[in-house]
Design a protein around this motif. Structure first.
Motif, PDB file in Angstrom:
ATOM      1  N   CYS A  72       0.845  -1.186   0.000  1.00  0.00           N
ATOM      2  CA  CYS A  72       0.000   0.000   0.000  1.00  0.00           C
ATOM      3  C   CYS A  72       0.884   1.240   0.000  1.00  0.00           C
ATOM      4  O   CYS A  72       1.501   1.567   1.021  1.00  0.00           O
ATOM      5  CB  CYS A  72      -0.893   0.000   1.234  1.00  0.00           C
ATOM      6  N   SER A 100      -2.007   3.525   1.430  1.00  0.00           N
ATOM      7  CA  SER A 100      -1.941   2.929   2.769  1.00  0.00           C
ATOM      8  C   SER A 100      -3.098   3.392   3.649  1.00  0.00           C
ATOM      9  O   SER A 100      -3.486   2.697   4.594  1.00  0.00           O
ATOM     10  CB  SER A 100      -0.595   3.251   3.436  1.00  0.00           C
ATOM     11  N   ALA A 156       2.729  -1.069   4.506  1.00  0.00           N
ATOM     12  CA  ALA A 156       2.537   0.376   4.356  1.00  0.00           C
ATOM     13  C   ALA A 156       3.849   0.983   3.873  1.00  0.00           C
ATOM     14  O   ALA A 156       4.862   0.924   4.572  1.00  0.00           O
ATOM     15  CB  ALA A 156       2.112   0.994   5.679  1.00  0.00           C
ATOM     16  N   SER A 170       3.959   5.901   3.928  1.00  0.00           N
ATOM     17  CA  SER A 170       2.594   6.142   4.408  1.00  0.00           C
ATOM     18  C   SER A 170       2.453   7.455   5.168  1.00  0.00           C
ATOM     19  O   SER A 170       3.268   7.767   6.035  1.00  0.00           O
ATOM     20  CB  SER A 170       2.164   4.990   5.320  1.00  0.00           C
TER      21      SER A 170
END
Length: 327
Positions: free
Chosen positions: A216, A221, A238, A241
């Motif tokens: 992500c 994320s 993540a 992020s």
């Protein structure tokens, strides 16, 4: 007063980003694409079940109950709906989307194509039906069907880093923010994206694909954080992020392994990790108190350098995708 407060906070966050990124311009407000696919009216008029009322499981069962001839008929007559229904067998979706996606996608495995808004597309690299390992990359701002270059680069780099053993999905399946502005600072687009991502991973399970590792990136994320408690995933990573709208890993309420990566040169590090009046995304996932497993990223550069071939971060991503533990 509440609206004024939101505006002030958003302005402060946006100003921080603009200064920290050498003046990157603020973005325009976006409306999320939601609801059943284009072509649904004609689909329903033909006596077919309403996609808006179909769960992924019911969709899978319905399509499986049709004869091969009837399935091919749906590909011919209703490709815009069939190609975007999670739970439909992969081969049928590829065939349907080959009829509706623009010429720029010719020869690609297009698992979804939605022309609404700025356009959304989901591309698959590798054999999703047989791969022992699957990875999904959820991108951040400025990604849509016409702007997939960076996402495709990340997907192909990750696949190559696994020696071609992992099927990688470039999931531009939600309305992303444009630039840096109120959309990027708020969670509204992420909430709509989270619902679509959950349904997508439900669809992967319905067609027998391996449970994915989900990577992500940036605003992506935030999407993953909001989807985490419903997401069918073995790993959540993540990357760069701004926050996942959770105080810590426990608050994500997920059984997935949770990882986080951020390099020292990434401008995202200048974003305030706060959430006030719905603006901002909370705790930095790389902070020790968040509790995510750290991913090495000393060799990554900038906000988009984590999937660069030869970097420690990409090597770590490949290991995570294949189910290894970095500890």
């Amino acid at each position: 007063m509440g609206r004024f407060r939101r505006t002030l906070v958003a302005a402060a966050l946006t100003a921080t980003v603009v200064v920290g990124t050498a003046g990157w311009a603020s973005g325009s407000s976006q409306l999320p694409v939601t609801g059943p696919p284009v072509g649904t009216a004609a689909w329903k008029a033909a006596g077919l079940p309403d996609p808006a009322r179909m769960t992924v499981g019911r969709t899978a069962a319905y399509i499986a109950g049709l004869s091969p001839e009837r399935q091919r008929e749906l590909v011919r007559n209703h490709p815009d709906v069939l190609g975007n229904l999670d739970g439909v067998p992969l081969a049928l979706r590829y065939a349907a989307n080959s009829r509706t996606a623009p010429a720029a996608f010719a020869g690609q495995q297009v698992l979804a194509y939605d022309p609404r808004g700025r356009g959304q597309a989901v591309l698959v690299y590798g054999d999703l039906a047989t791969a022992r390992h699957v990875a999904v990359i959820v991108p951040g701002s400025d990604t849509d069907a016409g702007h997939l270059g960076r996402l495709v680069q990340k997907a192909t780099a990750l696949r190559e880093a696994t020696g071609g053993r992992t099927a990688v999905i470039a999931w531009a399946g939600y309305t992303t923010p444009v630039g840096v502005g109120i959309d990027a600072a708020s969670g509204e687009l992420a909430e709509a994206g989270a619902d679509r991502l959950v349904r997508f991973t439900d669809g992967l399970r319905a067609v027998g694909a391996a449970e994915p590792a989900v990577f992500c990136h940036s605003y992506g994320s935030v999407v993953c954080g909001l989807a985490a408690d419903r997401l069918k995933a073995k790993d959540l990573v993540a990357v760069a992020s701004p926050g996942m709208r959770a105080d810590d890993v426990a608050a994500l309420n997920t059984t997935a392994r949770v990882w986080a990566a951020k390099d020292a040169t990434d401008w995202i590090d200048r974003i305030p990790n706060v959430e006030v009046a719905g603006i901002g995304h909370g705790t930095d996932p790389t902070a020790p108190e968040f509790g995510a497993r750290p991913v090495p990223a000393a060799e990554a550069r900038g906000h988009d350098g984590y999937f660069t071939p030869g970097t420690d971060s990409l090597r770590a991503f490949a290991a995570i995708a294949e189910g290894d533990d970095l500890r």
